[in-house]
Scaffold this motif. Sequence first.
Motif, PDB file in Angstrom:
ATOM      1  N   VAL A  13       0.837  -1.204   0.000  1.00 43.70           N
ATOM      2  CA  VAL A  13       0.000   0.000   0.000  1.00 43.70           C
ATOM      3  C   VAL A  13       0.869   1.250   0.000  1.00 43.70           C
ATOM      4  N   THR A  14       1.861   1.275   0.862  1.00 43.77           N
ATOM      5  CA  THR A  14       2.688   2.484   0.931  1.00 43.77           C
ATOM      6  C   THR A  14       3.493   2.657  -0.355  1.00 43.77           C
ATOM      7  N   SER A  15       3.880   1.558  -0.989  1.00 47.22           N
ATOM      8  CA  SER A  15       4.592   1.659  -2.272  1.00 47.22           C
ATOM      9  C   SER A  15       3.716   2.334  -3.318  1.00 47.22           C
ATOM     10  N   VAL A  16       2.478   1.838  -3.431  1.00 47.38           N
ATOM     11  CA  VAL A  16       1.569   2.394  -4.428  1.00 47.38           C
ATOM     12  C   VAL A  16       1.331   3.886  -4.174  1.00 47.38           C
ATOM     13  N   LEU A  17       1.108   4.221  -2.933  1.00 44.41           N
ATOM     14  CA  LEU A  17       0.837   5.628  -2.620  1.00 44.41           C
ATOM     15  C   LEU A  17       2.074   6.488  -2.903  1.00 44.41           C
ATOM     16  N   TYR A  18       3.242   5.932  -2.592  1.00 42.00           N
ATOM     17  CA  TYR A  18       4.497   6.661  -2.825  1.00 42.00           C
ATOM     18  C   TYR A  18       4.698   6.913  -4.313  1.00 42.00           C
ATOM     19  N   ARG A  19       4.476   5.867  -5.103  1.00 43.60           N
ATOM     20  CA  ARG A  19       4.643   6.000  -6.560  1.00 43.60           C
ATOM     21  C   ARG A  19       3.645   6.991  -7.150  1.00 43.60           C
ATOM     22  N   ASN A  20       2.471   7.061  -6.554  1.00 46.31           N
ATOM     23  CA  ASN A  20       1.451   7.988  -7.062  1.00 46.31           C
ATOM     24  C   ASN A  20       1.547   9.379  -6.431  1.00 46.31           C
ATOM     25  N   GLU A  21       2.631   9.585  -5.681  1.00 39.99           N
ATOM     26  CA  GLU A  21       2.880  10.894  -5.066  1.00 39.99           C
ATOM     27  C   GLU A  21       1.783  11.332  -4.108  1.00 39.99           C
ATOM     28  N   CYS A  22       1.205  10.347  -3.443  1.00 37.75           N
ATOM     29  CA  CYS A  22       0.208  10.656  -2.412  1.00 37.75           C
ATOM     30  C   CYS A  22       0.922  10.831  -1.076  1.00 37.75           C
ATOM     31  N   GLU A  47      -5.343   7.495   5.553  1.00 44.68           N
ATOM     32  CA  GLU A  47      -5.855   8.780   5.091  1.00 44.68           C
ATOM     33  C   GLU A  47      -4.722   9.433   4.314  1.00 44.68           C
ATOM     34  N   PHE A  48      -4.993   9.794   3.074  1.00 49.62           N
ATOM     35  CA  PHE A  48      -3.908  10.405   2.286  1.00 49.62           C
ATOM     36  C   PHE A  48      -4.443  11.524   1.412  1.00 49.62           C
ATOM     37  N   GLU A  49      -3.530  12.440   1.095  1.00 51.39           N
ATOM     38  CA  GLU A  49      -3.828  13.508   0.150  1.00 51.39           C
ATOM     39  C   GLU A  49      -3.228  13.109  -1.197  1.00 51.39           C
ATOM     40  N   SER A  50      -4.030  13.256  -2.231  1.00 57.73           N
ATOM     41  CA  SER A  50      -3.520  12.892  -3.551  1.00 57.73           C
ATOM     42  C   SER A  50      -3.318  14.171  -4.364  1.00 57.73           C
ATOM     43  N   PRO A  51      -2.416  14.104  -5.342  1.00 57.64           N
ATOM     44  CA  PRO A  51      -2.243  15.266  -6.228  1.00 57.64           C
ATOM     45  C   PRO A  51      -3.561  15.560  -6.934  1.00 57.64           C
ATOM     46  N   ASP A  52      -3.783  16.813  -7.255  1.00 60.45           N
ATOM     47  CA  ASP A  52      -5.069  17.220  -7.843  1.00 60.45           C
ATOM     48  C   ASP A  52      -5.435  16.410  -9.079  1.00 60.45           C
ATOM     49  N   LYS A  53      -4.443  16.156  -9.891  1.00 56.12           N
ATOM     50  CA  LYS A  53      -4.720  15.517 -11.185  1.00 56.12           C
ATOM     51  C   LYS A  53      -5.050  14.025 -11.061  1.00 56.12           C
ATOM     52  N   LEU A  54      -4.791  13.454  -9.888  1.00 59.96           N
ATOM     53  CA  LEU A  54      -4.865  11.996  -9.753  1.00 59.96           C
ATOM     54  C   LEU A  54      -6.308  11.485  -9.626  1.00 59.96           C
ATOM     55  N   LYS A  58      -7.484   5.219 -10.351  1.00 60.38           N
ATOM     56  CA  LYS A  58      -6.132   4.796 -10.749  1.00 60.38           C
ATOM     57  C   LYS A  58      -5.400   4.200  -9.538  1.00 60.38           C
ATOM     58  N   VAL A  59      -5.501   4.864  -8.406  1.00 58.25           N
ATOM     59  CA  VAL A  59      -4.850   4.353  -7.191  1.00 58.25           C
ATOM     60  C   VAL A  59      -5.442   2.995  -6.827  1.00 58.25           C
ATOM     61  N   LEU A  60      -6.751   2.907  -6.884  1.00 59.65           N
ATOM     62  CA  LEU A  60      -7.412   1.662  -6.524  1.00 59.65           C
ATOM     63  C   LEU A  60      -6.947   0.526  -7.442  1.00 59.65           C
ATOM     64  N   LYS A  61      -6.835   0.837  -8.723  1.00 58.35           N
ATOM     65  CA  LYS A  61      -6.391  -0.181  -9.675  1.00 58.35           C
ATOM     66  C   LYS A  61      -4.954  -0.626  -9.352  1.00 58.35           C
ATOM     67  N   ASP A  62      -4.084   0.346  -9.095  1.00 59.67           N
ATOM     68  CA  ASP A  62      -2.698   0.017  -8.738  1.00 59.67           C
ATOM     69  C   ASP A  62      -2.640  -0.839  -7.471  1.00 59.67           C
ATOM     70  N   LEU A  63      -3.495  -0.487  -6.501  1.00 56.95           N
ATOM     71  CA  LEU A  63      -3.508  -1.249  -5.258  1.00 56.95           C
ATOM     72  C   LEU A  63      -3.923  -2.699  -5.529  1.00 56.95           C
ATOM     73  N   ARG A  64      -4.952  -2.860  -6.339  1.00 57.42           N
ATOM     74  CA  ARG A  64      -5.408  -4.225  -6.648  1.00 57.42           C
ATOM     75  C   ARG A  64      -4.306  -5.035  -7.320  1.00 57.42           C
ATOM     76  N   GLU A  65      -3.588  -4.409  -8.224  1.00 57.59           N
ATOM     77  CA  GLU A  65      -2.504  -5.127  -8.898  1.00 57.59           C
ATOM     78  C   GLU A  65      -1.380  -5.471  -7.936  1.00 57.59           C
TER      79      GLU A  65
END
Lengths: 277, 277, 277, 277
Positions: A13-22, A47-54, A58-65
């Motif tokens: 989870v933290t990897s995905v969030l890190y890669r997505n700049e959350c 609880e995380f803040e995501s970049p505006d454009k995100l 997309k995050v959910l899909k990355d997490l599932r993978e």
Amino acid sequence: MDGPDAKGLIFHVTSVLYRNECNIISQDEYVSPAVGLTEGQFFMRTEFESPDKLDPQKVLKDLREAIASPEINLRINPKKKKDVVILATKEHHCLSDLLIRYNFDELDANILAVVSNYNTLQPFVSKFGIPFHYITHEHKTREEHEDAILRTLEIYQPEYLVLAKYMRILSPEFVSHYPNKTVNIHHSFLPAFIGANPYRQAYERGVKIIGATAHFVNNNLDEGPIIAQNVKEVDHRYMATDMAREGKEVEKSVLTQALKLVFNDRVFIYGNRTVVL
Amino acid sequence: MDGPDAKGLIFHVTSVLYRNECNIISQDEYVSPAVGLTEGQFFMRTEFESPDKLDPQKVLKDLREAIASPEINLRINPKKKKDVVILATKEHHCLSDLLIRYNFDELDANILAVVSNYNTLQPFVSKFGIPFHYITHEHKTREEHEDAILRTLEIYQPEYLVLAKYMRILSPEFVSHYPNKTVNIHHSFLPAFIGANPYRQAYERGVKIIGATAHFVNNNLDEGPIIAQNVKEVDHRYMATDMAREGKEVEKSVLTQALKLVFNDRVFIYGNRTVVL
Amino acid sequence: MDGPDAKGLIFHVTSVLYRNECNIISQDEYVSPAVGLTEGQFFMRTEFESPDKLDPQKVLKDLREAIASPEINLRINPKKKKDVVILATKEHHCLSDLLIRYNFDELDANILAVVSNYNTLQPFVSKFGIPFHYITHEHKTREEHEDAILRTLEIYQPEYLVLAKYMRILSPEFVSHYPNKTVNIHHSFLPAFIGANPYRQAYERGVKIIGATAHFVNNNLDEGPIIAQNVKEVDHRYMATDMAREGKEVEKSVLTQALKLVFNDRVFIYGNRTVVL
Amino acid sequence: MDGPDAKGLIFHVTSVLYRNECNIISQDEYVSPAVGLTEGQFFMRTEFESPDKLDPQKVLKDLREAIASPEINLRINPKKKKDVVILATKEHHCLSDLLIRYNFDELDANILAVVSNYNTLQPFVSKFGIPFHYITHEHKTREEHEDAILRTLEIYQPEYLVLAKYMRILSPEFVSHYPNKTVNIHHSFLPAFIGANPYRQAYERGVKIIGATAHFVNNNLDEGPIIAQNVKEVDHRYMATDMAREGKEVEKSVLTQALKLVFNDRVFIYGNRTVVL
């Protein structure tokens, strides 16, 4: 997210969030201990803040993978107020506490409407400009009464039902329309004094503490997963009516406390228990 | 670990643990909000099981490399009982609570010795087979008295000092020998009633609640970082002596609660505050 | 009744009530211990039912004769709701709690009017059909502002003033118009954090418990006799604003609790303390 | 005193005390409301100082004459420590709390002996110089075991029995030897979780608060009159064993609190309830 415990879940989870700049604001997790043949269960709320454009999807899909396990439930809930309808009967204390907070924008929910089987509270509710539906149970079978309520609920499409001292038992059929989405306040310290007249029962047993319990409603009366409880000291001078009066203070504070947790997506249901992160 | 907040800290830690095949049992973190020019501060406590063959120093080295910031403090504390010496004066209640727990192996610490400026408690302590050092302050300057205590402490090399109602003020010089390692119980709900005779002060102010505070000792009397507090209701019938008697119940429970947190490495000191994870 | 302790006081009262065929429902008394040259002080509250034909003044006269001491204060208060005016500023939580209880006839008082130095709460108060007087302090000296409030109060002739988060300091001159009849809620666990911004102070001290105090107002700011106090646990995650938000729950419950005691004539003032019977 | 309510009871008592030159220190009474055909019940506890020369039996005789009702129970208890025997099994926490208080002369009782069906606690009890009787239940019928205990109790002639986590059920025959004089601590918030393994039951129900109950023992298991209760918050992280560990803190404080009331003659039994004055 929740599901069977496995190594690396937090890492993925933290990897995905890190890669997505959350940016992780807070993260709480709990693993229920493995007992006998039952493996541990993993629960995590991030609880995380995501970049505006995100796009959250997309995050959910990355997490599932990354996690790649169908047994793990993943949810992303954007921070927003929940839509709720309140069911009440004649007592005002829980309802008025919620209406006041809603009126001053202190509740994490939009109160769409109040439904009651009596019209006692109509004048009060109307002060706040909230629709009030008086649906009497008189001259109706339980099924007819519940159908009438369900039709009204369909207008509002609430995410949660709040039973704010709604004094009628709901059928499993009714409950099944809002699975794990109906919160009740019970006027006793469950599982003590299940059923009718808990303050009368408490008086007769001579207890020194009374309480209240907020719980999700399932098919067994007063037996759904407990979200929050609180208590108050009493003594020999309290008759059943005194306990009922003082108990109301506990009931309203416990219901408000439980709803705050539920509306902030902090409560996981696991069997007949809740995990509150 | 603690230090200035930065993106990816949780990710780096979980990556290192994952690569080293460690299993995270629990992980709690907190980020203090950035205020004005002060950036946020990150605190994290991770409890993990490591494979038998793994050297904790290897994990620490990997963590340092992954995080690569000299400002981040990283510590690995193997799970073990802390070595402590207790300082007391004449009152037994905090001391006896700790001794009983120690006697029945319910304290996360080894009590190496008790030091007191009176011999009042010697008979009691000796029941438990724990060395008792009676070091009177009479006919000594404060410096001489503290030196005598410090020499005794050197025998035991404790990791923590517990002031279990030790009723003398310690000099900054003394405190500097156990920086952030001395826990005191103060008999008031700090910062109310700083200084002498707090129950007398509480009585004279006519308060309806009294309390106690466990805190780390720093150079300013009664002003170190607070670890835990608790309170108890009183009423007009309580004279100062009654408050003192009932307050003892609070004092001992707060001290025990604070020590449980400290001995389990759950308490971070940040300025004059504690973060308890 | 209250006054210097003397032998036979309870006997004389119960004799008079017995002769007048009054039935004692409850009786509570307290004698403050004699300390040094200060003799004990006697306090007694007796609740009794009198025969329909009996004039309370007759009982009072008999009591005066039986006790025959000018130092003993005797009062007979027929059971009735107290007339009150509430002063508020911008925060609604204490006010709305009182208005809801009043609306549902659960308060032992008649709320005659609300006075505020802002008009923020006017729309809310008007829902309940209670007069709202907006008396700004802008462009007025303190004396002018207080005079304007006093003239408004004269219309209502209240027995009690309730300061429900009224955020301005009242002058001794103003207070002298309602001696021992003005109840304030202070947003700290007095005497901790006297003065401005108590939650900010609490945050900076790093306390683990916050509180609120209901007290009578006298000439010294935040130093009047305390009626009731209560507390709530906080932790490192609470910033000053979080403490303020959670503190409101305590403030409103403490104020309501204190007013219940005051309006039921249960509170005696003795020096700077209260005796609650 | 207690008995059916009647007009003038307080008057008669205060008259007798006044004539005998006794000084009332405190007086508390309670009248249970008349309900249907059940008349009200009167309870009064008067603490008074008598002149040195006065025989308490003289006061009692005067009281009987003044009240002249055989239904009113009158008792005069000179202030003195109660003689007690403690029954325990293997757990130390309640016992050690009582022993420590006794050791430092802070208990309103003399602990004459400890009786246990295991010898686990013998080394600890012997530190305090108190007789320890190990009476195993093995190879004995319940009757034989209870007989053996009763014979031991006969040596000490205690006024009260304290069941400090004595984990065996006592027969009605045994209980009848100490009617209303046996105090038990039950490890749940009665009437929730009656019977065996209450913490296991609490865990399975998913409660958020656990508790303990001190009560007099009568013939129905866990159903005697409740003296005191207290609770503690738990959450999803508490397994049954964690609840048991934390519950011990509540158990010992509730038992101590209840015994303080009982040993000070503050507890009246009325049906299955207690009146605590």
